[in-house]
Design a protein around this motif. Structure first.
Motif, PDB file in Angstrom:
ATOM      1  N   GLY A 114       0.853  -1.215  -0.195  1.00  0.00           N
ATOM      2  CA  GLY A 114       0.025   0.096   0.061  1.00  0.00           C
ATOM      3  C   GLY A 114       0.928   1.284  -0.058  1.00  0.00           C
ATOM      4  N   ALA A 115       2.070   1.452   0.847  1.00  0.00           N
ATOM      5  CA  ALA A 115       2.860   2.606   0.778  1.00  0.00           C
ATOM      6  C   ALA A 115       3.373   2.335  -0.577  1.00  0.00           C
ATOM      7  CB  ALA A 115       3.710   2.095   1.964  1.00  0.00           C
ATOM      8  N   SER A 116       3.787   1.475  -1.274  1.00  0.00           N
ATOM      9  CA  SER A 116       4.531   1.701  -2.510  1.00  0.00           C
ATOM     10  C   SER A 116       3.277   2.354  -3.586  1.00  0.00           C
ATOM     11  CB  SER A 116       4.887   0.304  -2.886  1.00  0.00           C
ATOM     12  OG  SER A 116       6.046  -0.077  -1.988  1.00  0.00           O
ATOM     13  N   LEU A 117       2.173   1.893  -3.374  1.00  0.00           N
ATOM     14  CA  LEU A 117       1.211   2.334  -4.442  1.00  0.00           C
ATOM     15  C   LEU A 117       0.962   3.696  -4.036  1.00  0.00           C
ATOM     16  CD1 LEU A 117      -1.291  -0.705  -4.602  1.00  0.00           C
ATOM     17  CD2 LEU A 117       0.135   0.212  -6.407  1.00  0.00           C
ATOM     18  N   ILE A 118       0.779   4.056  -2.607  1.00  0.00           N
ATOM     19  CA  ILE A 118       0.617   5.545  -2.467  1.00  0.00           C
ATOM     20  C   ILE A 118       1.459   6.561  -2.904  1.00  0.00           C
ATOM     21  CG2 ILE A 118       0.506   7.213  -0.468  1.00  0.00           C
ATOM     22  CD1 ILE A 118      -1.056   5.009   0.794  1.00  0.00           C
ATOM     23  N   PHE A 119       2.773   6.158  -2.855  1.00  0.00           N
ATOM     24  CA  PHE A 119       4.259   6.964  -3.090  1.00  0.00           C
ATOM     25  C   PHE A 119       4.109   7.166  -4.529  1.00  0.00           C
ATOM     26  CE2 PHE A 119       8.184   7.385  -4.469  1.00  0.00           C
ATOM     27  CZ  PHE A 119       8.816   8.478  -3.896  1.00  0.00           C
TER      28      PHE A 119
END
Length: 187
Positions: A114-119
């Protein structure tokens, strides 16, 4: 209040952020991992935002003024696009707050994804909106995101590796030193 725990958590985050000074692949950074880690363990949520953003900013100051100084005229406090980078840290911390109320391997992996997608979404939107490389149109936005795809695997890899290191090391420390409990309120 457990100041020792507060300083250990803060130290983990700062140490991870400063690892950006070491040679690494593009986008293989601890950005998402430090935001998730802070959200999971700081019970006073203001620190889940303040500590990761401050640590990342300190590493930016060092990188931009020591390693990339040739690209700037004089000392630089912030780089272009910093609002999107730091905004993504805040958004990832919100994700971590809801996802990591209970820390499990599956939730940490899900958080890293999720963090990778948000970034990816937030930072590349920032590139599209502020860069002359892409027209401000749907086609320009698609072109910007398409050009960023080759870097996504490094973002995901960095978040997975740093999450494994941060969460794994801290959970191991908690087993070794049971006095390390979540921080309720500090400083």
């Amino acid at each position: 209040m457990n100041k020792k725990t507060f300083y250990i958590l803060s130290g983990f985050i700062l140490f991870a952020a400063l690892s950006r000074l070491l040679p690494h692949a593009y986008n293989f950074t601890p950005l998402g991992a430090i935001a998730l880690f802070g959200a999971a363990y700081f019970k006073d949520k203001k620190w889940a935002f303040i500590i990761p953003i401050t640590a990342f900013w300190i590493s930016d100051l060092l990188l931009n003024n020591l390693f990339y100084s040739a690209y700037y005229e004089g000392f630089t406090w912030f780089t272009s696009g910093f609002l999107y980078l730091y905004g993504s840290i805040a958004m990832i911390a919100v994700l971590g707050y809801y996802l990591l109320k209970k820390v499990t391997i599956g939730r940490v992996i899900g958080g890293a994804l999720g963090a990778s997608l948000i970034f990816f979404i937030v930072s590349n939107f920032g590139v599209w909106i502020s860069s002359p490389l892409y027209p401000l149109s749907a086609e320009g936005l698609i072109a910007c995101y398409t050009a960023a795809i080759p870097f996504f695997h490094n973002t995901l890899g960095g978040n997975l590796v740093y999450s494994a290191l941060l969460f794994g090391a801290y959970e191991w420390l908690k087993v070794q030193y049971p006095s390390l409990q979540p921080v309720e309120s500090q400083v």
